[in-house]
Structures are given as structure tokens and as C-alpha cells.
Design an enzyme around this catalytic site. Structure first.
Site, PDB file in Angstrom:
ATOM      1  N   THR A   1       0.863   9.284   0.102  1.00 41.56           N
ATOM      2  CA  THR A   1      -0.237   8.340   0.336  1.00 41.56           C
ATOM      3  C   THR A   1       0.115   7.336   1.432  1.00 41.56           C
ATOM      4  O   THR A   1      -0.642   7.165   2.404  1.00 41.56           O
ATOM      5  CB  THR A   1      -0.543   7.575  -0.974  1.00 41.56           C
TER       6      THR A   1
ATOM      7  N   LYS B   1      10.037  -0.596  -4.174  1.00 41.78           N
ATOM      8  CA  LYS B   1      10.419  -1.809  -4.940  1.00 41.78           C
ATOM      9  C   LYS B   1      11.552  -1.521  -5.903  1.00 41.78           C
ATOM     10  O   LYS B   1      12.430  -2.352  -6.118  1.00 41.78           O
ATOM     11  CB  LYS B   1       9.213  -2.379  -5.678  1.00 41.78           C
TER      12      LYS B   1
ATOM     13  N   GLU C   1       8.862  -5.335   3.405  1.00 41.09           N
ATOM     14  CA  GLU C   1       7.709  -6.180   3.068  1.00 41.09           C
ATOM     15  C   GLU C   1       6.752  -5.470   2.104  1.00 41.09           C
ATOM     16  O   GLU C   1       6.181  -6.093   1.205  1.00 41.09           O
ATOM     17  CB  GLU C   1       6.961  -6.563   4.347  1.00 41.09           C
TER      18      GLU C   1
ATOM     19  N   GLY D   1       2.182  -4.735  -1.795  1.00 44.00           N
ATOM     20  CA  GLY D   1       1.598  -3.884  -0.751  1.00 44.00           C
ATOM     21  C   GLY D   1       1.227  -4.627   0.508  1.00 44.00           C
ATOM     22  O   GLY D   1       2.084  -5.026   1.295  1.00 44.00           O
TER      23      GLY D   1
ATOM     24  N   GLY E   1      -8.137   6.594  -9.230  1.00 40.00           N
ATOM     25  CA  GLY E   1      -6.931   6.559  -8.403  1.00 40.00           C
ATOM     26  C   GLY E   1      -6.189   5.242  -8.441  1.00 40.00           C
ATOM     27  O   GLY E   1      -5.291   4.995  -7.627  1.00 40.00           O
TER      28      GLY E   1
ATOM     29  N   GLU F   1      -1.494   5.890 -12.290  1.00 40.35           N
ATOM     30  CA  GLU F   1      -0.846   7.198 -12.232  1.00 40.35           C
ATOM     31  C   GLU F   1      -1.024   7.929 -13.556  1.00 40.35           C
ATOM     32  O   GLU F   1      -1.375   7.325 -14.568  1.00 40.35           O
ATOM     33  CB  GLU F   1       0.635   7.002 -11.923  1.00 40.35           C
TER      34      GLU F   1
ATOM     35  N   ASP G   1       7.084  -2.280 -13.460  1.00 44.94           N
ATOM     36  CA  ASP G   1       6.767  -2.367 -12.030  1.00 44.94           C
ATOM     37  C   ASP G   1       6.700  -3.840 -11.603  1.00 44.94           C
ATOM     38  O   ASP G   1       7.327  -4.244 -10.615  1.00 44.94           O
ATOM     39  CB  ASP G   1       5.417  -1.666 -11.778  1.00 44.94           C
TER      40      ASP G   1
ATOM     41  N   LYS H   1       9.206  -6.149  -9.031  1.00 46.87           N
ATOM     42  CA  LYS H   1       8.682  -7.002  -7.950  1.00 46.87           C
ATOM     43  C   LYS H   1       9.116  -8.448  -8.155  1.00 46.87           C
ATOM     44  O   LYS H   1       9.471  -9.150  -7.197  1.00 46.87           O
ATOM     45  CB  LYS H   1       7.149  -6.918  -7.904  1.00 46.87           C
TER      46      LYS H   1
ATOM     47  N   GLY I   1      -2.512   0.648  -2.443  1.00 51.40           N
ATOM     48  CA  GLY I   1      -3.388   1.510  -1.660  1.00 51.40           C
ATOM     49  C   GLY I   1      -2.675   1.895  -0.374  1.00 51.40           C
ATOM     50  O   GLY I   1      -1.896   1.111   0.186  1.00 51.40           O
TER      51      GLY I   1
HETATM   52  N1  LIG Z   1       0.697   3.877  -3.023  1.00 50.88           N
HETATM   53  C1  LIG Z   1       0.723   2.560  -3.024  1.00 50.88           C
HETATM   54  O1  LIG Z   1      -0.311   1.902  -3.166  1.00 50.88           O
HETATM   55  C2  LIG Z   1       2.024   1.817  -2.849  1.00 50.88           C
HETATM   56  C3  LIG Z   1       2.002   0.409  -2.741  1.00 50.88           C
HETATM   57  C4  LIG Z   1       3.204  -0.284  -2.548  1.00 50.88           C
HETATM   58  C5  LIG Z   1       4.378   0.439  -2.494  1.00 50.88           C
HETATM   59  N2  LIG Z   1       4.370   1.796  -2.630  1.00 50.88           N
HETATM   60  C6  LIG Z   1       5.646   2.497  -2.570  1.00 50.88           C
HETATM   61  O2  LIG Z   1       5.629   3.388  -1.463  1.00 50.88           O
HETATM   62  C7  LIG Z   1       6.444   4.526  -1.757  1.00 50.88           C
HETATM   63  C8  LIG Z   1       5.621   5.780  -1.551  1.00 50.88           C
HETATM   64  O3  LIG Z   1       4.507   5.732  -2.417  1.00 50.88           O
HETATM   65  P1  LIG Z   1       3.293   6.768  -2.287  1.00 50.88           P
HETATM   66  O4  LIG Z   1       2.183   6.185  -3.098  1.00 50.88           O
HETATM   67  O5  LIG Z   1       3.058   7.125  -0.866  1.00 50.88           O
HETATM   68  O6  LIG Z   1       3.908   8.020  -3.067  1.00 50.88           O
HETATM   69  P2  LIG Z   1       3.440   9.553  -2.947  1.00 50.88           P
HETATM   70  O7  LIG Z   1       2.014   9.641  -2.566  1.00 50.88           O
HETATM   71  O8  LIG Z   1       3.887  10.192  -4.227  1.00 50.88           O
HETATM   72  O9  LIG Z   1       4.305  10.106  -1.731  1.00 50.88           O
HETATM   73  C9  LIG Z   1       5.667  10.388  -1.822  1.00 50.88           C
HETATM   74  C10 LIG Z   1       5.958  11.517  -0.851  1.00 50.88           C
HETATM   75  O10 LIG Z   1       7.365  11.717  -0.826  1.00 50.88           O
HETATM   76  C11 LIG Z   1       7.619  13.080  -1.089  1.00 50.88           C
HETATM   77  N3  LIG Z   1       8.873  13.177  -1.827  1.00 50.88           N
HETATM   78  C12 LIG Z   1       9.124  12.659  -3.048  1.00 50.88           C
HETATM   79  N4  LIG Z   1      10.385  12.934  -3.408  1.00 50.88           N
HETATM   80  C13 LIG Z   1      10.936  13.651  -2.399  1.00 50.88           C
HETATM   81  C14 LIG Z   1      12.198  14.228  -2.190  1.00 50.88           C
HETATM   82  N5  LIG Z   1      13.167  14.145  -3.113  1.00 50.88           N
HETATM   83  N6  LIG Z   1      12.423  14.900  -1.050  1.00 50.88           N
HETATM   84  C15 LIG Z   1      11.436  14.987  -0.119  1.00 50.88           C
HETATM   85  N7  LIG Z   1      10.212  14.471  -0.244  1.00 50.88           N
HETATM   86  C16 LIG Z   1       9.962  13.801  -1.377  1.00 50.88           C
HETATM   87  C17 LIG Z   1       6.450  13.572  -1.912  1.00 50.88           C
HETATM   88  O11 LIG Z   1       6.325  14.978  -1.778  1.00 50.88           O
HETATM   89  P3  LIG Z   1       5.428  15.815  -2.820  1.00 50.88           P
HETATM   90  O12 LIG Z   1       4.081  15.890  -2.212  1.00 50.88           O
HETATM   91  O13 LIG Z   1       6.113  17.117  -2.919  1.00 50.88           O
HETATM   92  O14 LIG Z   1       5.443  15.089  -4.152  1.00 50.88           O
HETATM   93  C18 LIG Z   1       5.297  12.815  -1.269  1.00 50.88           C
HETATM   94  O15 LIG Z   1       4.792  13.499  -0.144  1.00 50.88           O
HETATM   95  C19 LIG Z   1       6.957   4.305  -3.175  1.00 50.88           C
HETATM   96  O16 LIG Z   1       8.219   3.696  -3.139  1.00 50.88           O
HETATM   97  C20 LIG Z   1       5.934   3.352  -3.765  1.00 50.88           C
HETATM   98  O17 LIG Z   1       6.450   2.577  -4.828  1.00 50.88           O
HETATM   99  C21 LIG Z   1       3.221   2.501  -2.789  1.00 50.88           C
END
Ligand SMILES: NC(=O)c1ccc[n+]([C@@H]2O[C@H](COP(=O)([O-])OP(=O)(O)OC[C@H]3O[C@@H](n4cnc5c(N)ncnc54)[C@H](OP(=O)(O)O)[C@@H]3O)[C@@H](O)[C@H]2O)c1
Length: 442
Positions: free
Chosen positions: A32, A120, A144, A149, A202, A205, A216, A220, A320
Site C-alpha cells: 500500500t 513503527k 516520520e 502516517g 479497509g 486488518e 500499535d 507509537k 492510508g
Molecule cells: N498502510 C498504512 O496506512 C500505514 C501507515 C503508517 C505506517 N505504515 C507502515 O508502513 C509499512 C508498510 O505498510 P503497508 O500498509 O504498505 O503494508 P503492505 O501493504 O502489507 O505492504 C508490504 C509489502 O511488503 C512486502 N513484503 C512483506 N514482507 C516481505 C518480505 N519478507 N520480503 C519481501 N517483501 C515483503 C509485501 O509483499 P506481499 O504482497 O507478498 O505481502 C507487500 O508488498 C509498515 O511498516 C506499516 O506499519 C503503514
């Protein structure tokens, strides 16, 4: 590996037609946030930043991740070694979790690459150690997006409020919980129904435990304590209580008390001291006039209170893909422009602060009982033994006497005294459901 790998194409990646002086960025984790960052870097979502150039994308089973809108000279790989061996200047870690993310970040820093992450969990658990490593290797380490986010609260605490002596930070740090609680309030939904709706839209999770049980927000809060209060807090020392106990009737009683219910995270530094803290995450009643009550849906708010400047509020989209990507790209630009200290913002590794979980606040206590005469007198007796003063007794009409909910509010008291009284009260014979208690905080 599909496409050209950074390992074999060192020095060539991104050569065609783009600014050769731009910082080369390798995104690790194309989910994402990773995709939203790529959209900004490639100009798909507006004007691209000329200082930055997407050079590589790394993800497991990369073939299914390829998208046509990424420029052809970007390398696609599923091997972190390719990114580490490439001429990427900055690695953006967006896979999440502790392992292998921690090892990959460590190796990137050792390879002389700056690192930007939104993770985080990793910062809360290993941030100081990784920050030290970055400093020793003369590279940047920025995060940051790891807290709230798209709300730039970390740089605001570190830079904008560095002239103050911050004493406490509190906030609504988890958008999933806030979505669930505001929907329960507005639509009268049960916790399970509001959670199902959040998942369908969405905002939650499939496994919502880390969000609804407070872990979580606890991670933070540990980062906010480190950056804002200069205190190292182990995330496991933050007392976390779940919002699963909140029921629709609690919103009715909260409204009668002029309050709403929020998952509130709070950390306080002892006045005049530097290390003794009270830190917790829990559902709480919040007066309607508080900025904590104003935050709706999946939004976040952070309130910082300083000895000199008083209270400052920061709010906005806490999660997001797009808001989080903005924070990531802002960090990348800070690296490209050499802004901020290469030595990051975390206190050096050392013994963590002593964290107290007890704190004094007025309390809301909700009972569900099989009604009979003398219940209120029994409860008053147990509270008075712990020197707790009852402020009010509230009972909504129209409930069955076989399962009667009612509320007592207590004047300000410590968590320890309240838990002692509630322990004795739990042994009484009239309960139909476990008693719940929430602090009333503003
Ligand atoms: N989404 C938010 O709103 C948000 C907000 C603040 C912070 N964050 C942080 O941002 C980070 C990413 O979040 P996200 O929402 O983008 O997560 P996500 O949608 O689950 O994306 C993670 C990506 O990393 C890949 N991945 C996971 N483990 C892996 C590994 N061992 N080797 C290679 N690729 C791997 C996943 O592949 P697959 O497709 O195979 O699973 C996926 O494409 C996290 O630390 C999260 O806490 C997210």
C-alpha cells in the site's frame, strides 16, 4: 528476479533521461505505502520531485508486483542483496514487522545507504541502535511516517517544539480504533459490527489485535516519548488495555456525562525529573470540549504539553497509503537536501526509563447486574474501604432487571486503589457481566 537487477546493473539504473544528480531511491516493500511512494516519485500522482529518482523496487515474488506506470529503467528484484549492492543512495523500508526488516535496515546502513522507514514496530523496538549505526556510518535514518502516517508530528516535536521543555504527550494514535469507536457512537453499532465495517472499508486488518488491543498505539507512544520527552520507553512497558470491552450503552452514559469514548495514549514525564514516566493506552472518556474528542473516523491527533508553551495540537490523516507516502517522500527530500542532522532524533541506547502504569484520574465504572436491593450499598462499601469517593450513580431506564447496566463515577483516584476495589467487587454475586472501568481524561 524479473527485469534488470540492481546487482548486475550497478551505476546504470535510471540512467535514461532523468536528472543524474537526483538521489536514487530503492523501495523495499511494494504494498500500500510502497506503491503510493512510487506514484509520487514517478510523477503519476502530480509533480515529481526532481531531487529524487526511483531506481529499484524490491518485493518477494516480484513478478506479480510489476506495474506498467513505473519507468522502464527501474530495476525490479526480489533479492535485498541486489538493492544493497546497487548504487541506490536511499533505501525505503516498507515491508513492516521486525524480521527481516530490522536486518535489512541494518545491512543498508552498513552499506552506506541512508534509510527511510514507516515501520513503527522496528523503531520502537530497535530505533536507538539503528540510529547509532546510521550516525557511525554518516548516513541518514528517518522515520516520520512511523507515527501518525501523514501527520508530521515527529519533526514538529523535534524541531518546532525543541525550545520547550515537554512534560507530556497524549493523543488518539490509532485510526482503526477511532473509526470503530466513532461508528459505535454515531450508529449505535456493537464492537463486532463496527469492526466488521472497518475491515470491509479497509480501515482494519483481518487480524485487528495490534490495533484494538493497544499495541500499535503503544509502539507509537514509545517513539513519541523518545523524540518528544527524550525518554527511552520499552513498548512492552506501556500498559495497554483493549477497546473490545466498550459496549453501545457506554456511549449513552458517556454522553450523559458530556463525554465521548476514545482510545487515548498518554505518556508523562515526572516534573523536574527525566526518566520516571506514566505511559498507557486505553479506552477513556473524554469531555466533548477536548481536542481528543474532536478527532473523527480514522484521523489522529497528538497533543504535546510543554512547561513554557502550554498545549500544541497536531492532527490529520494518521494512515492510508497516500498520506503515509507523503511523510516518506518528505523524509526522502530531507535526505536529498541534507536537511536535519544525519545523527537522528532518538536518545542513545541505554537503560530504558522506569515506567509507572498507575495514574490518578476520575473514573467511569459500568456494572451489569441481576438487580436486587442493596447492590449500590454493597458497592459503596467496597469503594469506601479503598477511600474512593463516589461522584454520581447513573441508570438509564428501560433495561431488564435480569441484566441491568448502570454506572458509577468516582472522584479522582489511583489505578491501584481502583483495581483493588474492583478485585473485591468482582467476588460479589450479582454480576451478569464483568465490570469495566475507564478513566475520564481531557
Ligand atoms: N498502510 C498504512 O496506512 C500505514 C501507515 C503508517 C505506517 N505504515 C507502515 O508502513 C509499512 C508498510 O505498510 P503497508 O500498509 O504498505 O503494508 P503492505 O501493504 O502489507 O505492504 C508490504 C509489502 O511488503 C512486502 N513484503 C512483506 N514482507 C516481505 C518480505 N519478507 N520480503 C519481501 N517483501 C515483503 C509485501 O509483499 P506481499 O504482497 O507478498 O505481502 C507487500 O508488498 C509498515 O511498516 C506499516 O506499519 C503503514
Amino acid at each position: 528476479v524479473t527485469g534488470r537487477t540492481t546487482g548486475t546493473a550497478q551505476g546504470e539504473v535510471g540512467a535514461a533521461g532523468r536528472d543524474a544528480r537526483a538521489r536514487r531511491v530503492g523501495i523495499v516493500g511494494f504494498g500500500t505505502v510502497g506503491q503510493a511512494v512510487a506514484r509520487i516519485l514517478t510523477g503519476r500522482a502530480g509533480r515529481p520531485a526532481p531531487e529524487l529518482r526511483l531506481a529499484a523496487v524490491c518485493n518477494r515474488r516480484i513478478a506479480r508486483k510489476r506495474v506498467s506506470w513505473v519507468p522502464e529503467d527501474v530495476a525490479w528484484t526480489e533479492r535485498i542483496e541486489d538493492v544493497l549492492a546497487s548504487d541506490a543512495d536511499v533505501v525505503v523500508e516498507l515491508i513492516g514487522g521486525l524480521d527481516p526488516a530490522g536486518d535489512w535496515v541494518r545491512r543498508a546502513l552498513l552499506a552506506g545507504k541512508s534509510v527511510v522507514t514507516a515501520n513503527k514496530q522496528l523503531i520502537a523496538a530497535r530505533g536507538p541502535e539503528l540510529a547509532e549505526l546510521a550516525a557511525r556510518n554518516g548516513v541518514h535514518f528517518r522515520f516520520e511516517a512511523a507515527v501518525c502516517g501523514g501527520v508530521p508530528v515527529l519533526s514538529a516535536l523535534r524541531e518546532g517544539l525543541s525550545g520547550d521543555d515537554l512534560l507530556s504527550i497524549r493523543g488518539v494514535l490509532n485510526g482503526t480504533c477511532n473509526y470503530i469507536l466513532t461508528r459505535m457512537d454515531a450508529a449505535g453499532l456493537s464492537f463486532d459490527a463496527a469492526l466488521a465495517e472497518a475491515q470491509a472499508r479497509g480501515f482494519a486488518e483481518a487480524d485487528p489485535s495490534a490495533d484494538v488491543d493497544g499495541l500499535d498505539a503503544g509502539a507509537k507512544l514509545a517513539i513519541l516519548a523518545a523524540i518528544g520527552l527524550g525518554c527511552r520507553v520499552r513498548p512492552s512497558d506501556v500498559a495497554c488495555r483493549s477497546i473490545r470491552s466498550v459496549e453501545p450503552i457506554d456511549f449513552t452514559y458517556a454522553r450523559r456525562l458530556g463525554c465521548v469514548i476514545r482510545q487515548v495514549a498518554r505518556v508523562t514525564r515526572e516534573t523536574g525529573g527525566s526518566t520516571v514516566l506514566e505511559a498507557g493506552v486505553q479506552p477513556a472518556l473524554v469531555p466533548l470540549a477536548s481536542p481528543l474528542a474532536a478527532v473523527q473516523g480514522s484521523q489522529n491527533v497528538v497533543l504535546a504539553t510543554g512547561a513554557h508553551g502550554g498545549e500544541t495540537a497536531f492532527g490529520g490523516h494518521g494512515a492510508g497509503g497516500d498520506p503515509t507516502a507523503v511523510a516518506v517522500v518528505s523524509d526522502l527530500l530531507a535526505v536529498a537536501r541534507q536537511e536535519g542532522p544525519a545523527r537522528p532524533w532518538l536518545p542513545p541506547p541505554g537503560p530504558p526509563a522506569r515506567v509507572l502504569t498507575d495514574f490518578v484520574a476520575p473514573r467511569y465504572v459500568r456494572f451489569v447486574v441481576r438487580d436486587r436491593p442493596g447492590i449500590v450499598a454493597d458497592l459503596a462499601g467496597r469503594f469506601s474501604r479503598q477511600h474512593l469517593n463516589i461522584d454520581a450513580v447513573l441508570q438509564e431506564p428501560g433495561h431488564s432487571k435480569a441484566e441491568l447496566p448502570f454506572v458509577m463515577t468516582l472522584e479522582a483516584c489511583s489505578t491501584g486503589a481502583l483495581d483493588q476495589a474492583l478485585g473485591e467487587i468482582a467476588a460479589l454475586d450479582f454480576h451478569v457481566r464483568p465490570t469495566v472501568s475507564y478513566p475520564i481524561v481531557d
